[in-house]
Every structure is written in C-alpha cells, then in structure tokens.
Design an enzyme around this catalytic site. Structure first.
Site, PDB file in Angstrom:
ATOM      1  N   SER A  86       0.821  -1.201   0.000  1.00  0.00           N
ATOM      2  CA  SER A  86       0.000   0.000   0.000  1.00  0.00           C
ATOM      3  C   SER A  86       0.864   1.263   0.000  1.00  0.00           C
ATOM      4  O   SER A  86       1.972   1.273   0.516  1.00  0.00           O
ATOM      5  CB  SER A  86      -0.878  -0.063   1.233  1.00  0.00           C
ATOM      6  N   LYS A  87       0.313   2.312  -0.572  1.00  0.00           N
ATOM      7  CA  LYS A  87       1.062   3.565  -0.665  1.00  0.00           C
ATOM      8  C   LYS A  87       1.079   4.284   0.667  1.00  0.00           C
ATOM      9  O   LYS A  87       1.906   5.133   0.912  1.00  0.00           O
ATOM     10  CB  LYS A  87       0.405   4.513  -1.680  1.00  0.00           C
ATOM     11  N   ARG A  88       0.094   4.003   1.465  1.00  0.00           N
ATOM     12  CA  ARG A  88       0.015   4.760   2.717  1.00  0.00           C
ATOM     13  C   ARG A  88       0.667   4.007   3.845  1.00  0.00           C
ATOM     14  O   ARG A  88       0.633   2.782   3.904  1.00  0.00           O
ATOM     15  CB  ARG A  88      -1.444   5.063   3.032  1.00  0.00           C
TER      16      ARG A  88
END
Ligand code: GLU
Length: 497
Positions: free
Chosen positions: A253-255
C-alpha cells in the site's frame, strides 16, 4: 547472455512525479541501477509527467534526495544533465507528436474521433474500444479533422495471431493479440500516453535494458508491436516483481500503515526510512535482498558486493511480501559494524533534533555502549539522551522506577545507601572495579545482582532501560553518580504524597 557487444548498458528509472517516493518504485529503480553498475553502464532518471493532472510539484526534488540518501548515483537526468535530454517528458512533446504522426502516415496508427459519449456507450455495453475509426480512409479522417473534431491517435494492434517477447527474468512470454486493444498513443491535447512516450524516449536515450515493474507485462506485446512499427531495435526487457503487503496480500500500500504484528507502523515512503532512523546502507541491503539473494545464504552484504554479483536472471519472478520484520535486525547489524566515529556522526543530529546539546567527546564514549543495543538511530534518544541533558538539572525519578521487582522502598533505600561507601572507596571508578565491588556487595547483603544493579541504574539514569549501569556510571563519573544516588535516597525517604 543479455548484453549486446558494442552496446553500453543503459538502464533507467522513469517515475511519474506523483509525490513522495514509494519504496516499491525505489526497489524497481535499485535493480536497474545494480544491473547498470554491474556492467559499468549508465543509469538514467527520466520524469514521466505526461499525466499532468497527477503531477505533484516538488516530486523531482524528493526523488533526487532519496537517491542521494541511498547512495544510488544517477548519470543522466533532470538537474544532472546528459547528452540525451531533456529528461522530463513534458519538455519533449514535439518528439512524441512527430512519431505519432509518422505512425499514422505509415498506416500503423490512426486518428480516432470517438467522443466521450461514444466511449461511455462502448464501456456500458461491456466491451472495450470497438475500433470503429480504425478503417476510415485518409479522406474521411481529414474531413472530420477539418470540421474541428478532436481526435486521439491509436495504435493499430494486430487483431489476431500472437506476440512473443523475451523477458530476462521469465524467459519467453507469449500473448494473444486479440486480447489487446488499439491503445491510445497521443491524446487530443497533444500529450502522449505512456505507451508511446516511453518507447520514443527509451529509443532516443539509447536505453539497452528496460527494467520496470511487472504491472507492465500485460502491455509488453503492445510495446513490442510499437517498437516494430517504428522500425527500431528493441532494448531488452525485465519485468520486476513487486512488493506485496507484509501479509502477502495485495500490492504494498502507498500509505503508511500498521501492518506489523506488533502494530508498529511500517515505512513505505522513502523519507519514512530516514525519519525512523534507519541507515541507508541497511535499507539498500534490505531492498536488494527482496526477490534477489546473494546466492550463498548471506543476508548482510554491502552494495559493492551486490553490484559485483547482481544478475537480472537471478531475480525471483514471484512478487514478495514486504519482509519488514527483517529491517530492524539488518539495521542493528549495520549499527554494530559501524566505527565509533561514524555512528557518533549519525547519532549527533538525532540527539540534537531531540533538543540535546551534544558534546562530541562524551558522545564518542557513549557510542560503544549503544552499538549492540540500538535497532534504529532514533532509539538513542530514550536510551541515552540523559547523558546529554543538563546534569545539574537531573532529578530523581519517581519511586516506581527506582524500586525494582520484588523490592520495596526501605530495601531500595538500604541497597542504595549501602552502595555509597563501596563506590566512594574504590581506587579507580572503572566499570570493572564497580562491578566486582557491587557484585560482592550484593552477595554480602543477600540481594540479587539484578536488584542491586537495577536500583543503581534507575537512580543514576532515571530510567529503567539504559546502557549497562557501571559503564554509564563510569561516564557520569564518581561525583555525579554519587550525587544522583543521594537524590534517589532523598526521594525514597520522602513520605509518599
Ligand atoms: N512512468 C511509469 C511508471 O511510473 C514508468 C514505467 C517504466 O519504467 O517504464 O510506472
């Protein structure tokens, strides 16, 4: 193997400037970089900003900072320069437009006038673009254009047969052409899509090996056909596995999220590794070891050693779960292997950022006590910040810190006051001398070493966790240690409020 004689190896990292650098992108870049360095070739940075809506100002600076921090040097790119620039796609629009038109003239691409309503209808009826403008005559197309109708340029993908590509990691990969659409090459605003732009650039920038994420594998046959339509020699391709979330499910995930079992948040953006106190060498080692291994079970190796060994063919084609649990361990290995001066140099800014005024000599004395204990640079603050605090302002900790397990206030006070003459009488206030004297004292009084040493630790550091008690007291010095023990005694004697 994969190197053509006479062609220097040139690889590139071609990120879209969409904000902070995600570690997955850096890992892809790293494999291209290792490959270029292994072959004495060049590594190029190209900014793919043709989707202007997604471009975030400042992205280039963040990319350059991350690479500089990791020690991944870039031979050509924006700000760096080079023979094949500009290295930012929005500054090369004419080149893409020229080649898109050329493909139309050669009958390999066509103008498509489908309106957004038409496209929406096609989508609603379940299919992709139905190629309805593919077979217009030139006169028909010219006529629509003359009426001012906007158009895109699409590639004429063969409608049947197969396309075979070679992937350096996977071997031959075969695709049915019927699965592919007539992809857009140039949008109606004159901006190219990725499909056209990267090919034009890889060709003009003389890229020898395209090392990119496996997400692009399904488009590989389209790209092969575009290269062929342009009549250019293709580079070689390696589609790199991507990082999955630590639980193995889904792309990383990017976050920033709390994936780890202990609920600790997991760094996924380049700057988060810096902020969390990891060493760049450890992060390089960590990333290199995901989906590639040194070949002899070794887990700790330098970047230079990885460069020497690196082969794209040895990359595991399977995507890998993000092995974040390894990172702290690897980082602690690098901390242990650092020289005292080097570690001191890295810890100083961390302590300063926490508000401590750092004396270099003292820091050099403290560092050897920390080397085997720190997992990250940031841990220096809770563990050893007290060495750099204002000593005169030291206050005894609360009694719940002073009183060790299975002890009470009176017992702690007895142990501490009994320690004072022992410490005062030592000829030399070395940690060895303190240890033997205090171990003898513990034996004589019937307390366990841990109880006696722990009481002293809490008294002189104010904390439960610190470097070893006697080494700490040696650095604090006899007078300061004794003063602190006396402060602790006063605190213990005060009636609980
Ligand atoms: N701009 C593309 C991306 O960020 C580059 C892919 C490539 O390396 O060709 O995914």
């Amino acid at each position: 193997m994969s190197i053509r004689p006479g062609n220097p190896v040139r690889t590139r990292y071609a990120p879209s400037p969409t904000g902070p650098q995600h570690i997955g992108g850096i890992r892809s870049a790293l494999f291209g970089w290792l490959f270029a360095r292994h072959h004495g070739g060049q590594f190029i940075l190209r900014i793919e900003d043709t989707d202007q809506k997604r471009s975030v100002p400042g992205s280039l600076e963040r990319i350059l900072e991350s690479f500089a921090w990791l020690g991944m040097d870039i031979d050509e790119g924006p700000r760096i320069g080079g023979e094949y620039g500009p290295y930012i796609q929005s500054e090369r629009l004419e080149l893409y437009q020229t080649w898109a038109k050329w493909l139309v003239e050669k009958g390999q691409a066509y103008k498509c006038f489908a309106t957004s309503e038409e496209l929406a209808e096609m989508r609603a009826s379940g299919g992709g673009y139905d190629r309805r403008y593919r077979d217009l005559s030139t006169a028909q197309a010219d006529n629509l254009e003359a009426q001012g109708k906007p158009y895109v340029i699409r590639f004429k993908m063969p409608r049947s047969g197969q396309t075979t590509g070679v992937d350096l990691i996977r071997g031959d990969v075969v695709f049915d052409n019927a699965q592919l659409q007539d992809a857009v090459l140039l949008k109606s605003d004159g901006f190219p899509t990725y499909h056209l732009a990267h090919i034009v650039d890889d060709y003009h920038m003389k890229i020898s090996h395209v090392t990119r994420a496996v997400e692009w594998l399904p488009s590989y046959p389209l790209h092969i056909r575009i290269w062929e339509a342009l009549g250019w020699d293709k580079p070689q391709f390696a589609h790199l596995p991507v990082l999955l979330n630590p639980n193995g499910k889904g792309k990383l995930s990017k976050r920033k999220q709390q994936f780890a079992a202990d609920g600790k948040s997991v760094p996924v953006l380049a700057h988060e590794f810096i902020d969390a106190g990891y060493l760049p060498e450890a992060v390089m080692n960590f990333l290199t070891n995901i989906g590639w291994n040194f070949g002899d079970n070794r887990e700790v190796f330098s970047t230079a050693a990885a460069i020497e060994r690196f082969k794209l063919e040895a990359v595991n084609p399977a995507n890998s779960a993000y092995p974040i649990a390894k990172l702290d361990w690897l980082n602690s290995q690098y901390i242990q292997d650092s020289t005292v001066d080097d570690l001191a140099r890295r810890l100083k800014p961390v302590l300063e950022a926490a508000g401590y005024a750092v004396d270099d000599d003292r820091l050099r004395r403290v560092v050897p006590l920390l080397q085997v204990r720190l997992k990250t640079l940031n841990e220096v603050v809770p563990m050893a910040g007290f060495f750099f605090a204002d000593w005169e302002a030291f206050e005894a900790p609360p009694t719940e810190i002073l009183i060790q397990r299975k002890m009470d206030s009176a017992g702690t006070a007895a142990v501490l006051s009994g320690s004072l003459p022992v410490l005062e009488d030592l000829d030399e206030f070395s940690h060895e001398a303190q240890y033997s004297a205090m171990a003898a004292y513990a034996k004589a009084t019937g307390y366990k070493n841990g109880q006696v040493f722990g009481s002293l630790r809490a008294a002189v550091t104010g904390q439960r966790v610190s470097p070893p008690t006697f080494e700490t007291m040696e650095i604090l010095g006899r007078a300061e240690s004794i003063r602190r023990i006396e402060l602790a005694l006063q605190a213990l004697r005060q009636p609980a409020s």
